[in-house]
Every structure is written in structure tokens, then in C-alpha cells.
Enzyme design. Structure first.
Site, PDB file in Angstrom:
ATOM      1  N   ASN A 172       0.851  -1.198   0.000  1.00 26.92           N
ATOM      2  CA  ASN A 172       0.000   0.000   0.000  1.00 26.92           C
ATOM      3  C   ASN A 172       0.882   1.243   0.000  1.00 26.92           C
ATOM      4  OD1 ASN A 172      -2.456   1.774   0.809  1.00 26.92           O
ATOM      5  ND2 ASN A 172      -0.989   2.166   2.452  1.00 26.92           N
ATOM      6  N   GLU A 173       0.554   2.191  -0.835  1.00 24.82           N
ATOM      7  CA  GLU A 173       1.286   3.466  -0.879  1.00 24.82           C
ATOM      8  C   GLU A 173       2.789   3.231  -0.731  1.00 24.82           C
ATOM      9  OE1 GLU A 173      -0.455   6.568   1.579  1.00 24.82           O
ATOM     10  OE2 GLU A 173      -2.276   6.545   0.365  1.00 24.82           O
ATOM     11  N   TYR A 247      -7.369  12.004  -2.015  1.00 23.80           N
ATOM     12  CA  TYR A 247      -8.159  12.601  -0.929  1.00 23.80           C
ATOM     13  C   TYR A 247      -8.496  14.048  -1.270  1.00 23.80           C
ATOM     14  CZ  TYR A 247      -7.363   8.609   2.130  1.00 23.80           C
ATOM     15  OH  TYR A 247      -7.376   7.352   2.691  1.00 23.80           O
ATOM     16  N   GLU A 304      -8.758   4.236  -1.989  1.00 26.32           N
ATOM     17  CA  GLU A 304      -8.849   5.229  -0.902  1.00 26.32           C
ATOM     18  C   GLU A 304      -9.274   6.544  -1.523  1.00 26.32           C
ATOM     19  OE1 GLU A 304      -5.631   5.612   1.949  1.00 26.32           O
ATOM     20  OE2 GLU A 304      -5.189   3.476   1.785  1.00 26.32           O
ATOM     21  N   GLN A 353     -12.897   6.322   5.702  1.00 24.93           N
ATOM     22  CA  GLN A 353     -12.946   4.926   6.038  1.00 24.93           C
ATOM     23  C   GLN A 353     -14.321   4.625   6.626  1.00 24.93           C
ATOM     24  OE1 GLN A 353      -9.604   3.492   8.295  1.00 24.93           O
ATOM     25  NE2 GLN A 353      -8.114   4.479   6.952  1.00 24.93           N
TER      26      GLN A 353
HETATM   27  O1  AHR Z   1      -6.723   6.491   5.212  1.00 24.50           O
HETATM   28  C1  AHR Z   1      -5.662   6.977   5.990  1.00 24.50           C
HETATM   29  C2  AHR Z   1      -4.318   6.754   5.331  1.00 24.50           C
HETATM   30  O2  AHR Z   1      -4.247   7.494   4.158  1.00 24.50           O
HETATM   31  C3  AHR Z   1      -4.005   5.358   4.876  1.00 24.50           C
HETATM   32  O3  AHR Z   1      -3.507   4.559   5.888  1.00 24.50           O
HETATM   33  C4  AHR Z   1      -2.955   5.578   3.847  1.00 24.50           C
HETATM   34  O4  AHR Z   1      -2.927   4.569   2.870  1.00 24.50           O
HETATM   35  C5  AHR Z   1      -3.291   6.944   3.293  1.00 24.50           C
HETATM   36  O5  AHR Z   1      -2.193   7.779   3.240  1.00 24.50           O
END
Ligand code: AHR
Length: 502
Positions: A172-173, A247, A304, A353
Site C-alpha cells: 500500500n502506498e 483525498y 482510498e 474509512q
Molecule cells: O486512510 C488513511 C491513510 O491514508 C491510509 O492509511 C494511507 O494509505 C493513506 O495515506
């Protein structure tokens, strides 16, 4: 007046239910308290999982749940979370608040949660700090039902049968919290790690998800695909999906992202403007993907997405707990319409989330639980899941917002036809001031019955534990059926869902 033309005879692609997916990480009060309280809790639970939350989530329809992270995934060692709870290792959750993680929620509890929700499973593996052997053994533990060290261990821990693992994320990331890797380095690691994600069931292969880009990092997409997809003599695919994280953060600095509830009209439009950027990201990453994969075999997995604001005053900064207003609802309404429209490439999207963290659908406080405005949008849009996207076009859609830089289209829409033949139209009005008259016209269809619901309010209305039902879905009746469509008034700051039968 705006016009929405719908060509019900033109199907534009299948809307994978997973586009309405969710994400739950070991972060703050998402897993512990939000979903899992343990069997001895005073909160009514089934096998330690909250009954009230599961009931609400089932009603909203969760197609897939990604777990255990996030950044947490790349420091999670799955063997710490199996076996008798009292002897499970305790660790420090270094990413999220430095709290003790007692591992009481692990692999068995995750599959139990998915069983209760009736959703598909998406486990994210640890490439950042874990070994290939560890990753390979986890897949064996979860999915192999013959005789093997890991299958035997699972059985010894009380689960005779293998589980169905639908998706597996290989890191992840990894450009950030998952190891700070360059795209070239990650791509080579990915090729190696994914080799040992063994397929034990030909009829139900585990779909492998490669770590994709952050936001507009097109170089990552290009370089990772170059190594992992278009390898000479093997373009049959090392991956089924490539992730994308995006985001919506209104503030310019990470330390000042902006309050979740206390914001101005200017911030309203800025937030929606930024949320709307996801369409450009989908198109541009999609164009790069097309050069390698013109047949669109690899799904874009936006695993995400959502609003990220400053934490609620007085709460642990590492817990990412934020409230959720009509602004979040409009971000959700807009984003989900965009994902629907790009369902030829977007095969999954997981809002971040599920409970008590970032743009959640449910918030909890002890035994209490409330549904956020975002919950209602998912609930209202659920009929799109597994539907066929229909061709639609908005005419005379104006722009909202005074500042030129952050203007957004007044209306956002998408239309699909379900397996039951009903047509779902979802419409959002992003303007804070302008109600919109909308004339919907089908090419031939004459609407029979219509079921319509609306979510509306003032821009920063939210549900609190003192007033948990301030914002909620209501029946909408401000429409008239016409010869070949509908006429309706869409209030400012609202989301509407129409279910139209022939
Ligand atoms: O959703 C919070 C965080 O955001 C996650 O853990 C990460 O993958 C992202 O940077």
C-alpha cells in the site's frame, strides 16, 4: 432550466458493485470500538462485532471491504493476529497514534465481519516491511483447503474451511508510508512478491492489486506499468487492478486542512472543486493505462478516496476522527456519479474509512451509533450496484460558486438500469443558492411509477449524538411525470435518487 437526456437503449458499461466499496484500517476507532468491541462488551455484538453497525451497513449494501490498511498494512504481521487472543502479540501502532494494538481483531475476525456484512473480501498484504514468505503463507492460510502447514494451522485455529479471498493488495502506498520506494524499485518488488500469491482455486482466482499512484503522479503509473504489465513475452498480466489514492483536502497545508463542520461558502466550493478533480485523474491515469492495456483488462481501483479534514477538536490527532456534513454528502454524490460514468475502467472504489475515521458512513460513541450524510448517499445510490450505465447528457448545466478559480458544475448526474429493469437516476445540486428545474427526457421510454428520495440541508448540517437525525433521507415528491420523462425541482445543496419503472 437544465435538461437531462437519457438514451435508455445505449448501455455504456457495467457498474461493478465494488465501486461502492469501503475501507477499514487499524486506525483510531475504526476497527476497535467502531466495528469490533469483543465478545464481552456491553455493546450488543455477535462474535465481538457490533450488531447495530453491521445492521446499518447491510441496509446500505457493502460490496467489498478492504483491510487491514492503509499504512498499517505495511507493518502488519498477520501471524500476530491469529490463535488464542490472550497470547496474541501486542504491538505499537506507530502510524496511528502510537497506541497499543492487541491484535484481537485479525484474519479470522475480518472474515467473520465480511460474512456478517455479506461482502467480498480485499486483504492488503505487507510488502513494505514483510517478507515474501510471510505474504505467501498468508494467502496459503486464507485460501488453501488441502494439507499444508498454513492450512493445518488455520484448522488448528478453528477454521476448517478455506475462506474466499476476492482481492489481495501487494503493498500500500509504497511510494510513501509503504517503504518510500521509487516506481522502478516497487515495480520489481511487485513482480517478485505477486509471483508467490498462489492461486489455489482455478475457478475463483484471487485478484491481485498492484500499488498505484498518489493523486496526479502519472510517472508512477507509467513506470510501474512499464515493468509490470508490458514485460516482453508476458503481457498476460501480473495484476488485475492498479490502485489510485486521492483525498479531497480543502486546505493548502497538511497542518491546516480545514474544519469538517466550520467552513465558509468559499471553502464549500473549493472542496467540491477539488473533489471534482478525480475525473481528470481518472482520465489521465486511464489514458496511460490504455497505452498498455487498451482492452481494459486491468481495473483502476480507487481504493482510498474521500474528504480529509482536521480532526475534531480535543480528539487524538493520530485517530483522524472527523464529523461529516452535507458537504461530505455532496462530495460523495459527485464522486460516485463520476465513478459510474467511468465504469469501463474504474472497477473498484473504497471510501476512507468505514467507521469513525475520515469520511465515515457511521460514527459511534460507546453504545451509541449514528449515520452520517455520506451514509445516506451510499444508501440512495445502492441501486446502481451491478447495473448497466446508460448514456446520459446534461444540457444547460451552469456553474456554481463566486470565485472563478473554484467554480463547479451546478448539477452532477449518472443513470443506470438495474437487473430488474428499473432505471436509477442520481442527481446532485452542488449550488448553495440556486434551486434547479430539471427536465428529464428519455429517448422512448414513458415512465411508469417513480420512487424518489432526497437528502438536503444547510451546507454544514451534520448528525451529532445529541441530534442524530438532523440530516436524513426523505421521500421526495417534487416531480411530475411527463410523456417521455419527468420534470422536477432540485433544491440547492441536495442529492436526489429516482427509481423509475417502465
Ligand atoms: O486512510 C488513511 C491513510 O491514508 C491510509 O492509511 C494511507 O494509505 C493513506 O495515506
Amino acid at each position: 432550466m437544465a435538461k437531462l437526456y437519457i438514451n435508455e437503449s445505449k448501455k455504456r458499461g457495467h457498474i461493478n458493485p465494488e465501486i461502492y466499496g469501503h475501507f477499514a484500517e487499524h486506525l483510531g476507532r475504526c476497527i476497535y470500538e467502531g466495528l469490533y468491541v469483543g465478545e464481552k462488551s456491553e455493546v450488543p455484538n455477535e462474535n465481538g462485532i457490533r450488531k447495530d453497525v453491521v445492521e446499518a451497513l447491510k441496509e446500505m449494501q457493502v460490496p467489498v471491504l478492504r483491510w487491514p490498511g492503509g499504512c498499517f498494512a505495511d507493518e502488519y504481521h498477520w501471524k500476530d493476529g491469529i490463535g488464542p487472543k490472550e497470547s496474541r502479540k501486542k504491538m505499537v501502532n506507530t502510524h496511528w497514534g502510537g497506541v497499543t494494538e492487541d491484535n484481537s481483531f485479525g484474519t479470522h475476525e475480518y472474515f467473520e465481519l465480511c460474512k456478517q456484512l455479506g461482502c467480498k473480501t480485499y486483504v492488503n498484504g505487507n510488502l513494505g516491511s514483510g517478507s515474501i514468505q510471510e505474504m505467501s503463507e498468508w494467502v496459503e492460510y486464507m485460501t488453501f483447503d488441502g494439507i499444508s502447514p498454513m492450512a493445518d494451522l488455520r484448522k488448528a485455529n478453528g477454521h476448517e474451511e478455506a475462506w474466499k479471498l476476492d482481492y489481495f493488495g501487494v503493498g500500500n502506498e509504497n511510494w510513501g508510508c509503504g517503504g518510500n520506494m521509487t516506481p522502478e524499485y516497487y515495480a520489481n518488488e511487485y513482480r517478485r512478491y505477486q509471483t508467490y500469491v498462489r492461486q489455489y482455486h482455478d475457478d475463483a482466482p484471487v485478484k491481485k492489486i498492484c500499488c498505484g499512484a498518489n493523486s496526479a503522479d502519472y510517472e508512477w503509473t507509467e513506470k510501474v506499468l512499464k515493468t509490470c504489465f508490458a514485460f516482453p513475452h508476458n503481457n498476460s498480466g501480473f495484476m488485475d487492478g492498479l490502485s489510485l489514492h486521492y483525498y479531497t483536502v480543502p486546505g493548502e497545508e497538511w497542518s491546516h486542512k480545514g474544519s469538517a463542520t466550520d467552513f465558509s461558502e468559499k471553502e464549500w466550493y473549493k472542496t467540491l472543486y477539488k473533489a471534482n478533480r478525480i475525473e481528470d485523474l481518472i482520465k489521465r491515469h486511464g489514458t496511460i493505462m490504455d497505452t498498455f492495456d487498451p482492452e481494459k483488462k486491468i481495473g483502476m481501483m480507487i481504493d482510498e478516496w474521500g474528504c480529509w479534514f482536521d480532526v475534531e477538536p480535543g480528539t487524538n490527532p493520530g485517530f483522524l476522527y472527523q464529523q461529516n456534513t452535507m458537504r461530505d454528502a455532496l462530495v460523495a454524490g459527485l464522486s460516485l456519479n463520476i465513478f459510474n460514468k467511468h465504469c469501463d475502467r474504474v472497477k473498484m472504489a473504497c471510501i476512507a474509512q468505514m467507521v469513525n475515521v475520515l469520511q465515515s458512513v457511521v460514527l459511534t460513541e460507546g453504545v451509541k451509533m449514528l449515520l452520517t450524510p455520506t451514509y445516506y448517499v451510499f444508501h440512495m445510490y445502492k441501486h446502481h450496484q451491478d447495473g448497466e450505465l446508460l448514456e446520459s447528457f446534461l444540457e444547460n448545466n451552469g456553474l456554481a460558486g463566486e470565485e472563478k478559480e473554484y467554480q463547479v458544475p451546478v448539477l452532477s448526474e449518472s443513470v443506470s438500469e438495474g437487473k430488474d429493469g428499473k432505471i436509477t437516476v442520481t442527481l446532485s445540486n452542488l449550488s448553495l443558492t440556486q434551486e434547479e428545474q430539471v427536465e428529464i427526457s428519455f429517448s422512448e421510454l414513458k415512465p411508469g411509477t417513480v420512487e424518489a428520495v432526497i437528502l438536503k440541508g444547510k451546507m454544514n448540517d451534520f448528525n451529532s449524538f445529541d441530534e442524530p437525525e438532523k440530516v436524513k433521507e426523505e421521500v421526495f415528491a417534487d416531480y411530475k411525470i411527463s410523456e417521455r420523462g419527468l420534470n422536477l425541482t432540485v433544491p440547492a445543496c441536495s442529492v436526489i435518487s429516482l427509481r423509475i419503472s417502465r
